[in-house]
Design a protein around this motif. Structure first.
Motif, PDB file in Angstrom:
ATOM      1  N   MET A   1       0.987  -1.122   0.074  1.00 10.64           N
ATOM      2  CA  MET A   1      -0.094  -0.144  -0.062  1.00 10.64           C
ATOM      3  C   MET A   1       0.706   1.282  -0.053  1.00 10.64           C
ATOM      4  SD  MET A   1      -3.289   0.858   2.460  1.00 10.64           S
ATOM      5  CE  MET A   1      -2.381   0.718   4.035  1.00 10.64           C
TER       6      MET A   1
ATOM      7  N   LEU B   1       2.190   1.047  11.343  1.00  6.76           N
ATOM      8  CA  LEU B   1       2.147   0.060  10.054  1.00  6.76           C
ATOM      9  C   LEU B   1       3.136  -1.162  10.622  1.00  6.76           C
ATOM     10  CD1 LEU B   1       2.574   3.136   7.523  1.00  6.76           C
ATOM     11  CD2 LEU B   1       0.541   1.267   7.785  1.00  6.76           C
TER      12      LEU B   1
ATOM     13  N   THR C   1       1.441  -3.676  12.468  1.00  8.93           N
ATOM     14  CA  THR C   1       0.452  -4.637  11.705  1.00  8.93           C
ATOM     15  C   THR C   1       1.154  -5.440  10.558  1.00  8.93           C
ATOM     16  OG1 THR C   1      -0.807  -2.792  12.138  1.00  8.93           O
ATOM     17  CG2 THR C   1      -1.848  -4.212  10.583  1.00  8.93           C
TER      18      THR C   1
ATOM     19  N   ASP D   1       0.172  -7.206   8.067  1.00  5.47           N
ATOM     20  CA  ASP D   1      -0.244  -6.951   6.622  1.00  5.47           C
ATOM     21  C   ASP D   1       0.225  -5.488   5.985  1.00  5.47           C
ATOM     22  OD1 ASP D   1      -1.475  -9.623   6.664  1.00  5.47           O
ATOM     23  OD2 ASP D   1      -3.470  -8.904   7.261  1.00  5.47           O
ATOM     24  N   LEU D   2       0.468  -4.715   6.742  1.00  2.00           N
ATOM     25  CA  LEU D   2       0.811  -3.263   6.607  1.00  2.00           C
ATOM     26  C   LEU D   2       2.239  -2.871   6.540  1.00  2.00           C
ATOM     27  CD1 LEU D   2      -2.090  -1.547   8.273  1.00  2.00           C
ATOM     28  CD2 LEU D   2      -1.822  -2.204   5.818  1.00  2.00           C
TER      29      LEU D   2
ATOM     30  N   THR E   1       4.119  -1.318   3.838  1.00  2.00           N
ATOM     31  CA  THR E   1       3.434   0.052   3.259  1.00  2.00           C
ATOM     32  C   THR E   1       4.519   1.196   2.986  1.00  2.00           C
ATOM     33  OG1 THR E   1       1.508  -0.425   4.292  1.00  2.00           O
ATOM     34  CG2 THR E   1       1.778   2.057   3.526  1.00  2.00           C
TER      35      THR E   1
ATOM     36  N   ASP F   1      -2.634   5.173  -2.504  1.00  2.00           N
ATOM     37  CA  ASP F   1      -3.723   4.381  -2.111  1.00  2.00           C
ATOM     38  C   ASP F   1      -4.719   5.020  -1.019  1.00  2.00           C
ATOM     39  OD1 ASP F   1      -3.397   2.021  -3.746  1.00  2.00           O
ATOM     40  OD2 ASP F   1      -1.515   1.948  -2.580  1.00  2.00           O
TER      41      ASP F   1
ATOM     42  N   LEU G   1      -6.120   5.684   9.208  1.00  2.00           N
ATOM     43  CA  LEU G   1      -6.034   4.932   8.247  1.00  2.00           C
ATOM     44  C   LEU G   1      -7.255   3.891   8.139  1.00  2.00           C
ATOM     45  CD1 LEU G   1      -4.125   3.526   5.953  1.00  2.00           C
ATOM     46  CD2 LEU G   1      -3.315   2.224   7.890  1.00  2.00           C
ATOM     47  N   ASP G   2      -7.747   3.430   9.313  1.00  2.00           N
ATOM     48  CA  ASP G   2      -8.890   2.577   9.307  1.00  2.00           C
ATOM     49  C   ASP G   2     -10.097   3.069   8.739  1.00  2.00           C
ATOM     50  OD1 ASP G   2      -7.674   0.694  10.631  1.00  2.00           O
ATOM     51  OD2 ASP G   2      -8.470   1.057  12.491  1.00  2.00           O
TER      52      ASP G   2
ATOM     53  N   LEU H   1      -9.353   3.133   4.779  1.00  2.00           N
ATOM     54  CA  LEU H   1      -9.625   1.773   4.240  1.00  2.00           C
ATOM     55  C   LEU H   1     -11.175   1.456   4.060  1.00  2.00           C
ATOM     56  CD1 LEU H   1      -6.729  -0.254   5.944  1.00  2.00           C
ATOM     57  CD2 LEU H   1      -6.732   0.862   3.468  1.00  2.00           C
TER      58      LEU H   1
END
Length: 324
Positions: free
Chosen positions: A1, A23, A26, A28-29, A32, A201, A315-316, A319
């Motif tokens: 991202m 980030l 997390t 998955d992030l 980024t 993004d 950020l949430d 998204l």
């Protein structure tokens, strides 16, 4: 991202440090990429050296060298050099530069004097502070010299003074009649700035001063149009709690442009491109925006964990809006 943020000084820097922390925590992030477009309207020449206060605050904060108590300047600083300048009667003395901080300004000024662009200079400084290793790219808003001046009227009559003199020396105590971004008429966006917005993004507006930080960046030709045309959700964070600035003199700046010191009025400055707006929990019931989603939550970045939580909430929301 890919995340792009527009940022000023202390509030923006602390938010972005929190974002990088969020980030990295997390899985998955963690990969980024974060691009930060920094305000250069605060820039000033002091003692023959080019000083970029907002860029330096971003560098030191993200690079782990900031004076935490002040929010600006270097940790473990001394002031022997400026003290010696004072002994010689060299002015101004109202803007305190530390010895370590002088090193940054000497390096920047030498490179600029050799014809190196501010973008390239900033890249070199960012490498010294390890920003690329954190997947952070710091860009000045423009390579062209731009300085924010403040038109005031006092016992000396109406005159324009540099923003830093109004902000630091006078603590914004002299009412500002208007702000003038000197040099903006000749400015162009620095290399990579417009692409960073167009290709993002997510675009975030940290709780930086809406008038003299983010507002100045928005004045760079092409930036506002890029935000309007971006497919990415744009989410901002209010710099106010209960109508009072969390830090600094945003109220004085808003008064100068005839805007109320409320989260709704500040959001109105971004109305043409803003998709989401985080406000203080106690302000949420009073905020109604035409097109942006509003969420309330605690805004105070009392420590790095609180800053990470705030950045994560922004950020949430982005998204969530991207999926809508």
């Amino acid at each position: 991202m890919r995340i792009t943020a527009l940022a000023g000084g202390v509030g923006g820097a602390r938010f972005l440090r929190g974002l990088r922390t969020h980030l990295d925590r997390t899985p998955d992030l963690a990969d980024t990429e974060l691009t930060v477009i920094g305000n250069t309207g605060d820039d000033i020449t002091l003692f023959g050296l080019r000083v970029c206060p907002d860029l330096d605050t971003l560098l030191y904060t993200l690079g782990g060298g900031i004076h935490e108590g002040q929010g600006w300047g270097r940790a473990d600083e001394s002031h022997r050099l400026q003290g010696e300048l004072a002994a010689y009667g060299v002015e101004p003395q109202w803007f305190a530069l530390g010895d370590l901080d002088f090193g940054t300004h000497v390096a920047r000024s030498q490179w600029l004097g050799q014809g190196v662009s501010l973008s390239e200079v900033t890249t070199r400084l960012a490498e010294r502070w390890g920003l690329p290793d954190q997947r952070i790219r710091l860009l000045p808003m423009t390579d062209s010299p731009v300085e924010t001046h403040v038109v005031v009227e006092d016992e000396e009559g109406q005159r324009a003074i540099h923003f830093q003199e109004w902000w630091v020396r006078h603590q914004a105590s002299i009412p500002a009649e208007r702000f003038v971004a000197v040099g903006m008429d000749r400015a162009t966006a620095a290399p990579g700035v417009l692409d960073a917005i167009r290709q993002a993004d997510v675009v975030l507006l940290p709780p930086s001063n809406p008038v003299v930080s983010i507002g100045i960046i928005l004045g760079v030709p092409g930036v506002r149009d890029a935000l309007r045309g971006s497919a990415a959700p744009v989410v901002g964070v209010s710099p106010l709690v209960g109508g009072v600035p969390v830090r600094g003199h945003a109220d004085a700046c808003l008064a100068a442009i005839g805007v109320e010191c409320t989260p709704s009025a500040v959001a109105g400055l971004y109305e043409d491109f803003l998709d989401g707006w985080l406000v203080a929990s106690e302000d949420e019931a009073e905020v109604r925006l035409r097109r942006a989603a509003v969420r309330g939550r605690p805004l105070l970045m009392t420590d790095q964990d609180a800053a990470a939580d705030l950045a994560g909430a922004a950020l949430d929301l982005a998204l969530e809006l991207a999926k809508a």
